[in-house]
Design a protein around this motif. Structure first.
Motif, PDB file in Angstrom:
ATOM      1  N   LYS A  16       0.842  -1.187   0.000  1.00 31.34           N
ATOM      2  CA  LYS A  16       0.000   0.000   0.000  1.00 31.34           C
ATOM      3  C   LYS A  16       0.883   1.245   0.000  1.00 31.34           C
ATOM      4  O   LYS A  16       2.016   1.225   0.503  1.00 31.34           O
ATOM      5  CB  LYS A  16      -0.907   0.035   1.239  1.00 31.34           C
ATOM      6  CG  LYS A  16      -1.886  -1.138   1.316  1.00 31.34           C
ATOM      7  CD  LYS A  16      -2.922  -1.082   0.210  1.00 31.34           C
ATOM      8  CE  LYS A  16      -3.914  -2.237   0.318  1.00 31.34           C
ATOM      9  NZ  LYS A  16      -4.918  -2.219  -0.777  1.00 31.34           N
ATOM     10  N   ASN A  17       0.364   2.320  -0.530  1.00 37.15           N
ATOM     11  CA  ASN A  17       1.071   3.593  -0.570  1.00 37.15           C
ATOM     12  C   ASN A  17       0.473   4.552   0.452  1.00 37.15           C
ATOM     13  O   ASN A  17      -0.699   4.442   0.824  1.00 37.15           O
ATOM     14  CB  ASN A  17       0.979   4.217  -1.966  1.00 37.15           C
ATOM     15  CG  ASN A  17       1.696   3.388  -3.016  1.00 37.15           C
ATOM     16  OD1 ASN A  17       2.754   2.813  -2.748  1.00 37.15           O
ATOM     17  ND2 ASN A  17       1.128   3.318  -4.213  1.00 37.15           N
ATOM     18  N   SER A  34      -4.101   3.502   4.674  1.00 36.56           N
ATOM     19  CA  SER A  34      -3.347   3.722   3.441  1.00 36.56           C
ATOM     20  C   SER A  34      -3.930   4.897   2.671  1.00 36.56           C
ATOM     21  O   SER A  34      -5.016   5.392   2.978  1.00 36.56           O
ATOM     22  CB  SER A  34      -3.355   2.464   2.577  1.00 36.56           C
ATOM     23  OG  SER A  34      -4.671   2.074   2.262  1.00 36.56           O
ATOM     24  N   ASP A  35      -3.182   5.329   1.655  1.00 38.43           N
ATOM     25  CA  ASP A  35      -3.579   6.464   0.807  1.00 38.43           C
ATOM     26  C   ASP A  35      -3.843   7.712   1.639  1.00 38.43           C
ATOM     27  O   ASP A  35      -4.835   8.431   1.438  1.00 38.43           O
ATOM     28  CB  ASP A  35      -4.805   6.099  -0.036  1.00 38.43           C
ATOM     29  CG  ASP A  35      -4.543   4.931  -0.964  1.00 38.43           C
ATOM     30  OD1 ASP A  35      -3.445   4.877  -1.556  1.00 38.43           O
ATOM     31  OD2 ASP A  35      -5.405   4.044  -1.075  1.00 38.43           O
TER      32      ASP A  35
END
Length: 454
Positions: A16-17, A34-35
């Motif tokens: 995940k970013n 995440s995000d």
């Protein structure tokens, strides 16, 4: 509350970013999102940090001292063992504590969050117990308090010098106990663990079929109903031959038929198994605790990783003799052994996962089981055992996903690890342990004294 943010992180749902991680004051992960936008301390890549599932801390001081060939042209594990016994004639509790702290520091700097210590050095020279029976165990726990590493302490039960029930040799008498004294030792060791941080765990370790009477193995398991059980098994060809001669069966076959192991059991090495043994033992739910660097150093043999994984087996990684403490190198050595044996490449990769990713996730899960620790993933409710990689380094720059772990494992080294947290304790920062200078000075003093008399 600690807050950190990773450009990318390996979660239970994959890569995940923009991952935000919150760590509570109890050392557990409270939230993973995440995000998200950057907030808190910023890192390039964050991974769960595995447990080092098998260590004999004191042997670190022997590293590099046993590389000469002995008088016997068949020099092997057994001649190394004799040198180790000679080393043990001199080592003191104070030296053990300094060595253990150094080992634990190196583990943290390599990316491990937990030390599973297979602790069998119990008594003074000559086998005389210390006034405090668990004196040596206390030295391990005091070292862990200094280093901040997670700890699973496994006092080792050691009775005999071989399967024929012969007495312990002069080199082994610092290990030995009967059942009654071992019960007291284990109780005292558990007390030391209970007095430590809340993430510490206690278990037990019957040393091996060579060192514990087979009739007592089941009794030991029944006496200790909580915690993990670790045991050396099927490491050396002479061990297999001795077991065949004494018990009429190979070590793994005998263990399967007489102990009936389950997921509480964690067997170290397993480098001398036949295919049917590999399949049967994997199906029990027991963990294979592998120590590829030490197994290579001692010429033990090659674990059947392909067969074990195909049978659904669980694995963990340990540094054992601590001749070299390197998470990346343990992974690399394990996979390269499979390639060399089978004349293949990327032997343990699958269609879905690269080699590095598959091995790394395997040791996260197996290490959590072997340490009996709520860890192994970036997940709310688990201990905040984490490591950060330097994504600005030339070996990781511009890489994404599994290639980050692959490059760490096969192209890089542990210098790529910048930060490590153990149960939320941020013990490695910018590549070094926060108490490195103090721990290194203590270790230098301890080994200087030992080497002068070696």
């Amino acid at each position: 509350m600690q807050k950190l943010w990773a450009q990318r992180a390996l979660t239970l749902d994959g890569w995940k970013n923009g991952v935000s991680i919150e760590i509570g004051p109890n050392g557990k992960i409270e939230r993973v999102d995440s995000d998200t936008e950057p907030n808190g301390e910023i890192y390039g890549c964050v991974l769960p940090a595995p447990a080092n599932a098998h260590s004999h801390a004191f042997q670190r001081a022997m590293a590099g001292l046993t590389e000469q060939r002995g008088a016997d042209p068949t020099d092997s594990f057994w001649s190394w063992r004799r040198l180790m016994f000679r080393f043990l004639e001199r080592i003191t509790p104070e030296q053990v504590q300094a060595i253990a702290a150094f080992v634990q520091m190196e583990m943290l700097e390599a990316g491990y969050a937990t030390n599973v210590e297979f602790h069998y050095l119990h008594h003074g020279p000559g086998g005389e117990p210390y006034a405090q029976l668990a004196e040596m165990a206390m030295r391990i726990t005091e070292a862990a308090k200094e280093t901040g590493i997670g700890l699973t302490l496994l006092p080792v039960f050691y009775q005999y010098g071989g399967l024929d029930g012969r007495p312990l040799s002069a080199g082994q008498n610092r290990f030995g106990n009967d059942i009654e004294r071992f019960m007291k030792l284990a109780e005292d060791s558990t007390g030391l663990v209970n007095d430590g941080p809340r993430d510490w765990v206690s278990g037990i370790a019957p040393h091996s079929l060579r060192a514990v009477a087979p009739r007592d193995l089941k009794q030991i398991a029944s006496l200790f109903r909580d915690g993990p059980i670790h045991m050396h098994l099927a490491e050396q060809i002479p061990e297999v031959e001795e077991t065949l001669s004494s018990l009429g069966m190979r070590p793994v076959e005998w263990t399967l038929d007489h102990i009936e192991p389950d997921a509480r059991w964690h067997f170290i090495h397993l480098t001398q198994m036949l295919p049917h043994e590999t399949e049967r033992l994997a199906h029990t739910g027991a963990t294979a605790v592998l120590c590829p660097i030490t197994e290579s150093s001692l010429g033990d043999g090659i674990f059947d990783g392909l067969g074990w994984f195909e049978a659904g087996g669980r694995v963990a990684i340990g540094s054992d003799s601590n001749i070299r403490i390197s998470l990346s190198e343990e992974l690399r050595t394990l996979d390269y052994s499979q390639r060399l044996r089978d004349h293949s490449r990327a032997a343990l990769a699958t269609a879905e996962q690269s080699t590095g990713r598959r091995l790394f996730e395997a040791i996260l899960n197996g290490g959590a089981a072997s340490a009996d620790r709520s860890t192994g993933a970036l997940e709310a409710g688990l201990w905040a055992d984490m490591l950060a990689l330097d994504t600005s380094h030339v070996d990781l720059a511009d890489l994404q996903g599994d290639m980050l772990i692959d490059s760490f494992s096969f192209a890089g080294d542990d210098n790529l690890v910048t930060d490590v947290w153990s149960a939320g304790r941020h013990m490695v920062q910018r590549g070094q342990h926060v108490r490195r200078d103090q721990i290194l000075a203590q270790y230098r003093s301890a080994v200087q004294e030992l080497r002068a008399a070696y």
